[in-house]
Motif scaffolding. Structure first.
Motif, PDB file in Angstrom:
ATOM      1  N   GLN A  19      37.865 -27.191 -16.070  1.00 56.42           N
ATOM      2  CA  GLN A  19      37.216 -26.105 -16.017  1.00 56.42           C
ATOM      3  C   GLN A  19      37.641 -24.643 -16.041  1.00 56.42           C
ATOM      4  N   VAL A  20      39.014 -24.844 -15.021  1.00 60.48           N
ATOM      5  CA  VAL A  20      39.485 -24.037 -14.979  1.00 60.48           C
ATOM      6  C   VAL A  20      40.132 -23.346 -15.909  1.00 60.48           C
ATOM      7  N   VAL A  21      40.908 -24.310 -17.290  1.00 58.08           N
ATOM      8  CA  VAL A  21      41.331 -24.392 -18.667  1.00 58.08           C
ATOM      9  C   VAL A  21      40.331 -24.066 -19.855  1.00 58.08           C
ATOM     10  N   ARG A  22      39.913 -24.347 -19.840  1.00 61.49           N
ATOM     11  CA  ARG A  22      37.982 -24.257 -20.509  1.00 61.49           C
ATOM     12  C   ARG A  22      37.859 -22.591 -20.280  1.00 61.49           C
ATOM     13  N   ILE A  23      37.921 -22.045 -18.758  1.00 55.86           N
ATOM     14  CA  ILE A  23      37.642 -20.524 -18.927  1.00 55.86           C
ATOM     15  C   ILE A  23      38.542 -19.715 -19.063  1.00 55.86           C
ATOM     16  N   SER A  24      39.607 -20.524 -18.283  1.00 49.78           N
ATOM     17  CA  SER A  24      41.340 -19.292 -18.233  1.00 49.78           C
ATOM     18  C   SER A  24      41.785 -18.979 -20.543  1.00 49.78           C
ATOM     19  N   VAL A  25      40.876 -20.417 -21.271  1.00 46.45           N
ATOM     20  CA  VAL A  25      41.930 -19.750 -22.440  1.00 46.45           C
ATOM     21  C   VAL A  25      41.474 -18.395 -22.821  1.00 46.45           C
ATOM     22  N   PRO A  26      39.941 -18.131 -23.316  1.00 43.92           N
ATOM     23  CA  PRO A  26      40.226 -16.746 -23.462  1.00 43.92           C
ATOM     24  C   PRO A  26      40.984 -15.597 -22.648  1.00 43.92           C
ATOM     25  N   TYR A  27      40.842 -15.704 -21.534  1.00 49.06           N
ATOM     26  CA  TYR A  27      41.769 -14.740 -20.641  1.00 49.06           C
ATOM     27  C   TYR A  27      43.254 -14.731 -21.276  1.00 49.06           C
ATOM     28  N   LEU A  28      44.076 -15.869 -21.201  1.00 44.79           N
ATOM     29  CA  LEU A  28      45.227 -16.215 -21.499  1.00 44.79           C
ATOM     30  C   LEU A  28      45.467 -15.983 -23.171  1.00 44.79           C
ATOM     31  N   LEU A  29      44.922 -16.352 -23.902  1.00 43.94           N
ATOM     32  CA  LEU A  29      44.969 -16.308 -25.185  1.00 43.94           C
ATOM     33  C   LEU A  29      45.283 -14.300 -25.506  1.00 43.94           C
ATOM     34  N   ALA A  30      43.608 -13.409 -24.978  1.00 48.23           N
ATOM     35  CA  ALA A  30      43.953 -11.620 -25.239  1.00 48.23           C
ATOM     36  C   ALA A  30      44.543 -11.550 -24.582  1.00 48.23           C
ATOM     37  N   ALA A  31      44.777 -11.454 -23.256  1.00 44.41           N
ATOM     38  CA  ALA A  31      46.292 -11.269 -22.383  1.00 44.41           C
ATOM     39  C   ALA A  31      47.558 -11.000 -22.851  1.00 44.41           C
ATOM     40  N   LEU A  32      48.101 -12.305 -23.413  1.00 40.33           N
ATOM     41  CA  LEU A  32      49.153 -12.914 -24.489  1.00 40.33           C
ATOM     42  C   LEU A  32      48.759 -12.013 -25.506  1.00 40.33           C
ATOM     43  N   GLY A  33      48.169 -12.041 -26.008  1.00 43.36           N
ATOM     44  CA  GLY A  33      48.133 -10.167 -27.360  1.00 43.36           C
ATOM     45  C   GLY A  33      48.294  -8.924 -26.842  1.00 43.36           C
TER      46      GLY A  33
END
Lengths: 295, 342
Positions: A19-33
């Motif tokens: 669940q953590v991974v699934r929720i984190s993906v949009p945050y991760l990609l947006a923040a790294l971008g």
């Protein structure tokens, strides 16, 4: 009391991690971008627009073609389209980057809803299709996100492009004097970062098999907060995003577990965590020296 | 101010409106509608009769206030995107106080009290945002967005727990004296709270040109380093600018409670804080121009509903964003980045 114990127990499971991974993906990609974009000297307040447009494009292409791969590509392309306008405004027109970002977000909110009406005759949802669903460990997008995260860390820290974009963000004058085209370097950084954020948006719609109006729900702003809290360093930014993902997954669990806390307040946990960290964690990092300044 | 600068600003506003017209026409074609027919209907439904005019005034009233709420901090180089949260805090506070007043309280007492409560409510949120920016170096845009979400949730919690009456999401009705009467334009929503908006615009105009606070804001907006060298307390100036912006957004919240709903409701005034950004930028932050700009956006909002059978009403949201985007391109750099010490 037993409710709390049960809750703690449920956090130590693979299901919670998923669940953590699934929720984190949009945050991760947006923040790294966002980190890529900001390290080159361009303020990235348009992350919300990139997530939302990425989610919309992925849902439309996913629905029309049935291909998850094409949907992800469409998400990246939509993110880059937003980034292209942002870069034109920031680099060529010398517009205020904060105002531009907010304007792009407003435009994305309006445009996706308008197109939803025009294309499907519905105000709130796109028709459902076979996306990725709640799948995590077998989701191609999750693994792609892991790959892109590692890629972003390597590119910014260890490549020639990374060196150039960091230089453009710190000392554009010296960078230009050394013969590196500052504007073009920033354009590349903005477009790459926007593609990442667009893929993050694709995760939003593909993981629920459809687009929902305003489904980015402020995540773009939280992602930018993560960029700042991570001190603009990709590895730290990624860590902060996982922490946000954990906070959001935790609040979802707490609502289910019946801890007696009011649901209206539990829902606010990620925002409160972000605000408290923003207010207390000063000195972790400093913004790129030329952030928000045209060449 | 030179005539040249006026002409430049007028031209910039005209370009923004033209771009919005062009983008809007394109989107109408995309939806299979005739732009000419849509624009004509939009004009007829807003300026065609007293009801339409009244509705435009009704929609423009909070926009004047949220536009000012953006314009004042912008003078000091700060971007106030927290209008939503500031409105919620103010509206809830003034609805609770307005309902708690004794039933027979005359308007001359009740109205100043509830308006002051709204200004303090919104101003406190603005001041908190300003303090985090000024003393902790947290960017005001991120802080404000987070606060918008948090305050919306907290208001809902307070309401569900204690304040909402019956099964709905509405607080008790405010007393008779704490309401603005209708202007009487054929049943339109326009109320006397429009006078509050006009008074606020005049007050901001005075504040910016004649007061020491306004002088400090302009200096800080021009360049924090120069302002500091001139002996201005930059951190304090940033805090007061955002507090003033919050108080103005608070008055917009009060408009919805006192001039329209007569209570706090979940979702009240949603989106008007963001729209203030468009209003302020089209007007280039000038108080008198903000009144005109609010009328333009008020007409768009009202007209959007009037043409809903021809094109999706979300069209208006896109047009508003296009205005901001084009205004951003013509305005140049107006905000500052970085911590309190820079």
């Amino acid at each position: 009391m037993s409710g709390v114990l049960e809750l703690v127990g449920s956090l130590l499971t693979v299901a919670f991690l998923a669940q953590v991974v699934r929720i984190s993906v949009p945050y991760l990609l947006a923040a790294l971008g966002g980190a890529l974009c900001e390290r080159s000297g361009v303020v990235d307040l348009a992350l919300e627009a990139k997530l939302l447009c990425g989610a919309f494009a992925a849902a439309v292409v996913g629905h029309d073609t049935g291909s998850v791969a094409l949907a992800i590509v469409a998400g990246a392309a939509a993110g880059m389209a937003v980034g292209a306008v942002q870069a034109l405004w920031a680099i060529r027109l010398g517009a205020d980057q904060i105002v531009t970002g907010v304007a792009l977000n407003l435009a994305a909110y309006g445009l996706t809803r308008y197109l939803l009406q025009v294309r499907y005759g519905q105000g709130a949802n796109s028709p459902r299709f076979d996306g990725i669903g709640a799948e995590v460990w077998l989701s191609p997008l999750v693994w792609l996100a892991a790959l892109l995260t590692a890629g972003a860390i390597v590119v910014v820290g260890f490549t020639r492009l990374g060196l150039r974009l960091r230089a453009a963000g710190e000392r554009p004058d010296a960078t230009a004097a050394a013969g590196v085209p500052v504007g073009r370097t920033r354009l590349v950084a903005v477009l790459l970062g926007s593609a990442l954020a667009g893929v993050g948006g694709a995760q939003l719609s593909l993981s629920v098999n459809g687009f929902v109006a305003e489904m980015s729900a402020g995540r773009g702003y939280v992602a930018l907060a993560a960029v700042i809290m991570g001190g603009w360093r990709p590895a730290w930014v990624a860590a902060v995003c996982l922490a946000f993902g954990a906070a959001e997954a935790l609040q979802a669990r707490m609502q289910g577990a019946g801890t007696g806390l009011p649901p209206e307040l539990v829902r606010l946990l990620p925002y409160v965590v972000a605000l408290v960290l923003l207010a207390t964690l000063r000195g972790r990092g400093r913004p790129p020296a030329a952030l928000g300044r045209p060449e | 101010m030179s005539a040249r600068r006026w002409a430049d600003e007028l031209a910039a506003a005209a370009v923004a409106l033209l771009a919005a017209t062009a983008a809007g026409s394109l989107l109408m074609i995309l939806a299979g509608a005739s732009p000419l027919e849509v624009w004509r209907t939009l004009a007829a439904r807003t300026l065609g009769d007293a009801y339409g005019v009244g509705q435009v005034i009704f929609r423009a009233t909070p926009l004047v206030l949220t536009g000012l709420a953006v314009a004042v901090p912008l003078r000091a180089g700060l971007f106030n995107i927290g209008g939503e949260g500031q409105m919620i805090a103010a509206a809830l506070a003034c609805a609770v106080v307005g309902a708690a007043l004794p039933a027979g309280t005359p308007a001359v007492v009740a109205l100043p009290v509830v308006l002051a409560v709204a200004m303090v409510g919104g101003g406190a949120v603005g001041a908190a945002t300003g303090a985090l920016r000024a003393y902790r170096g947290a960017h005001e845009v991120i802080v404000a967005i987070l606060l918008n979400a948090i305050l919306g949730g907290v208001a809902l919690w307070l309401g569900n727990e204690w304040l909402f009456v019956g099964d709905g999401t509405r607080t008790a009705t405010v007393v008779e004296g704490a309401r603005f009467g209708e202007l009487g334009l054929r049943g339109s929503g326009a109320s006397w709270s429009v006078l509050v908006a006009l008074a606020a615009a005049a007050a901001v105009g005075w504040l910016e040109l004649r007061s020491t606070a306004g002088h400090a804001w302009r200096m800080i907006g021009g360049g924090p380093d120069a302002a500091r060298a001139a002996g201005i307390d930059v951190a304090r100036g940033r805090l007061t600018a955002l507090a003033a912006g919050g108080a103005l957004a608070g008055l917009a919240g009060a408009h919805f409670v006192l001039g329209h709903k007569h209570a706090f409701e979940e979702g009240l005034g949603r989106g008007q804080g963001f729209l203030g950004v468009a209003v302020a930028l089209l007007a280039q932050g000038r108080p008198a121009a903000i009144v005109l700009s609010a009328l333009v956006f008020g007409a768009l909002a009202q007209g959007g509903l009037g043409v809903a059978e021809l094109v999706p009403k979300e069209l208006v949201d896109v047009l508003q964003a296009v205005v901001v985007l084009v205004a951003a391109a013509t305005l140049g750099r107006v905000t500052t980045i970085g911590g309190g010490r820079r």
